[in-house]
Design an enzyme around this catalytic site. Structure first.
Site, PDB file in Angstrom:
ATOM      1  N   GLY A  46     -34.531 -59.330  10.984  1.00  0.00           N
ATOM      2  CA  GLY A  46     -35.917 -59.702  11.064  1.00  0.00           C
ATOM      3  C   GLY A  46     -36.755 -59.426   9.514  1.00  0.00           C
ATOM      4  O   GLY A  46     -37.964 -59.441   9.614  1.00  0.00           O
ATOM      5  N   ASN A  48     -37.620 -61.119   7.113  1.00  0.00           N
ATOM      6  CA  ASN A  48     -38.352 -62.058   6.691  1.00  0.00           C
ATOM      7  C   ASN A  48     -39.663 -62.240   7.433  1.00  0.00           C
ATOM      8  O   ASN A  48     -40.918 -62.431   7.076  1.00  0.00           O
ATOM      9  CB  ASN A  48     -37.795 -63.442   6.468  1.00  0.00           C
ATOM     10  CG  ASN A  48     -36.765 -63.655   5.303  1.00  0.00           C
ATOM     11  OD1 ASN A  48     -37.381 -63.678   4.283  1.00  0.00           O
ATOM     12  ND2 ASN A  48     -35.652 -63.345   5.665  1.00  0.00           N
ATOM     13  N   HIS A  99     -32.205 -54.654   1.207  1.00  0.00           N
ATOM     14  CA  HIS A  99     -31.258 -54.347   2.237  1.00  0.00           C
ATOM     15  C   HIS A  99     -30.238 -53.223   1.687  1.00  0.00           C
ATOM     16  O   HIS A  99     -29.305 -52.945   2.420  1.00  0.00           O
ATOM     17  CB  HIS A  99     -30.357 -55.420   2.264  1.00  0.00           C
ATOM     18  CG  HIS A  99     -31.047 -56.798   2.863  1.00  0.00           C
ATOM     19  ND1 HIS A  99     -32.034 -56.484   3.944  1.00  0.00           N
ATOM     20  CD2 HIS A  99     -31.056 -57.988   2.411  1.00  0.00           C
ATOM     21  CE1 HIS A  99     -32.050 -57.847   4.255  1.00  0.00           C
ATOM     22  NE2 HIS A  99     -31.709 -58.866   3.488  1.00  0.00           N
ATOM     23  N   ARG A 121     -32.290 -53.860  14.566  1.00  0.00           N
ATOM     24  CA  ARG A 121     -32.026 -54.916  15.423  1.00  0.00           C
ATOM     25  C   ARG A 121     -30.652 -54.707  16.327  1.00  0.00           C
ATOM     26  O   ARG A 121     -29.775 -53.919  15.496  1.00  0.00           O
ATOM     27  CB  ARG A 121     -32.124 -56.283  15.084  1.00  0.00           C
ATOM     28  CG  ARG A 121     -31.850 -57.451  15.821  1.00  0.00           C
ATOM     29  CD  ARG A 121     -31.810 -58.802  14.753  1.00  0.00           C
ATOM     30  NE  ARG A 121     -32.127 -60.111  15.762  1.00  0.00           N
ATOM     31  CZ  ARG A 121     -31.831 -61.174  15.326  1.00  0.00           C
ATOM     32  NH1 ARG A 121     -31.637 -61.277  14.158  1.00  0.00           N
ATOM     33  NH2 ARG A 121     -31.920 -62.188  16.402  1.00  0.00           N
ATOM     34  N   TYR A 184     -36.776 -55.105  15.905  1.00  0.00           N
ATOM     35  CA  TYR A 184     -36.905 -56.654  16.243  1.00  0.00           C
ATOM     36  C   TYR A 184     -37.172 -56.651  17.602  1.00  0.00           C
ATOM     37  O   TYR A 184     -38.351 -57.661  18.063  1.00  0.00           O
ATOM     38  CB  TYR A 184     -35.484 -57.189  15.689  1.00  0.00           C
ATOM     39  CG  TYR A 184     -35.699 -58.806  16.055  1.00  0.00           C
ATOM     40  CD1 TYR A 184     -36.204 -59.461  14.845  1.00  0.00           C
ATOM     41  CD2 TYR A 184     -35.233 -59.434  16.833  1.00  0.00           C
ATOM     42  CE1 TYR A 184     -36.360 -60.773  14.652  1.00  0.00           C
ATOM     43  CE2 TYR A 184     -35.226 -60.715  16.867  1.00  0.00           C
ATOM     44  CZ  TYR A 184     -35.837 -61.527  15.758  1.00  0.00           C
ATOM     45  OH  TYR A 184     -35.759 -62.691  15.823  1.00  0.00           O
ATOM     46  N   SER A 218     -47.711 -65.964  11.358  1.00  0.00           N
ATOM     47  CA  SER A 218     -46.588 -65.121  11.271  1.00  0.00           C
ATOM     48  C   SER A 218     -45.494 -65.631  12.425  1.00  0.00           C
ATOM     49  O   SER A 218     -44.486 -64.924  12.791  1.00  0.00           O
ATOM     50  CB  SER A 218     -46.501 -63.433  11.173  1.00  0.00           C
ATOM     51  OG  SER A 218     -46.981 -62.924  12.334  1.00  0.00           O
ATOM     52  N   LYS A 248     -33.209 -69.278  15.435  1.00  0.00           N
ATOM     53  CA  LYS A 248     -33.697 -68.979  16.897  1.00  0.00           C
ATOM     54  C   LYS A 248     -34.816 -68.083  17.109  1.00  0.00           C
ATOM     55  O   LYS A 248     -35.821 -68.217  17.896  1.00  0.00           O
ATOM     56  CB  LYS A 248     -32.577 -68.552  17.824  1.00  0.00           C
ATOM     57  CG  LYS A 248     -31.590 -69.894  18.101  1.00  0.00           C
ATOM     58  CD  LYS A 248     -30.628 -69.416  19.279  1.00  0.00           C
ATOM     59  CE  LYS A 248     -29.687 -70.407  19.912  1.00  0.00           C
ATOM     60  NZ  LYS A 248     -28.986 -70.395  20.844  1.00  0.00           N
TER      61      LYS A 248
END
Length: 287
Positions: A46, A48, A99, A121, A184, A218, A248
């Site tokens: 998540g 971005n 990251h 997530r 997420y 967003s 998705k």
């Protein structure tokens, strides 16, 4: 996996845009400032969406910024050559992204008041998303099957290393007042309340109608159509035909991909690796 990736301190990175020298410099010499806001995630968690939300909070819902500047320039990845170069001209207060696992993160952060938002997530969904991403990007060896990618993932033999170690190490920071943990799954379930939580954490007071605009711009629909956020501007030499970054944006997609045997194999290792953590830390465990 073939060696079109590089290893640094036990972690695998893409060859393109990274170097051991830069990773070492980021860890040892990058200066984190007290006013910085940093979004940190394991890939495909998540990132971005979180960046888009933070940018829109800072602009009070005005979409001009997110619709005119690529997402990787608005909140640069400090460990990449492109992002690190951009940071040299970033004006305060800065926002940036990483990251990096905790042990490779800039050492200066740990004595700063900079605010980190860390989004986690369900690793099963992370795995599936990572499988599709790796299959379409020219940054690492392509897995032949989901089973092969699962093997790499469970071994930590993927870009940015083990999900389990990344999350365990970063969660050791969760009691710090300058560290916010989100998931997420919570973002999907109740976006408004999480946006309000981020506002509070960042000390930003937005009117209800401004939060409405943050939610609108967003949203998955708007991000998928916004070329500044959907990665359609990526150079062709990094992607293959059919590449879609925002695939998705759902919870539980892994259930459509894992076999019963794969789910059992994953659960066994997950329980071993994440033993001792309160289940409420991980919303997907309550699903």
């Amino acid at each position: 996996m073939s060696d079109n990736t590089l290893w640094f301190e036990g972690i695998r990175f893409p060859m393109v845009g990274f170097s051991p020298e830069l990773l070492r410099e980021v860890r040892d010499k990058f200066l984190v400032k007290d006013e910085d806001t940093i979004t940190v995630t394991y890939p495909k968690s998540g990132t971005n969406w979180l960046i888009e939300i933070v940018c829109l909070i800072l602009s009070k819902g005005d979409p001009k910024w997110v619709q005119s500047v690529p997402i990787w320039d608005r909140s640069p990845w400090i460990e990449t050559q492109h992002g690190n170069e951009l940071m040299k001209s970033q004006k305060d207060p800065r926002i940036y992204t990483s990251h990096l696992p905790l042990h490779l993160f800039p050492k200066s952060f740990f004595s700063s008041k900079a605010k980190v938002i860390y989004c986690i997530r369900n690793p099963r969904d992370v795995l599936v998303s990572g499988y599709y991403f790796t299959s379409k990007m020219k940054i690492a060896e392509k897995p032949e099957t989901l089973q092969q990618y699962m093997k790499w993932f469970l071994q930590g033999n993927v870009i940015y290393g083990s999900w389990f170690e990344h999350v365990r190490d970063w969660l050791s920071m969760r009691e710090k007042e300058n560290f916010l943990v989100l998931s997420y799954e919570e973002l999907i379930k109740d976006t408004r309340s999480i946006v309000e939580k981020i506002c509070q954490f960042l000390g930003k007071r937005l009117k209800p109608e401004e939060i409405d605009l943050v939610l609108k711009y967003s949203s998955f629909k708007f991000m998928k159509e916004n070329e500044m956020s959907n990665y359609s501007l990526l150079p062709n030499d990094l992607t293959t035909e059919g590449f879609t970054f925002l695939r998705k944006g759902v919870v539980g997609d892994w259930k459509h991909h894992f076999t019963v045997a794969q789910a059992e194999e994953f659960d066994k290792i997950y329980q071993e690796k994440m033993a001792g953590y309160p289940p409420k830390l991980f919303p997907w465990e309550e699903c």
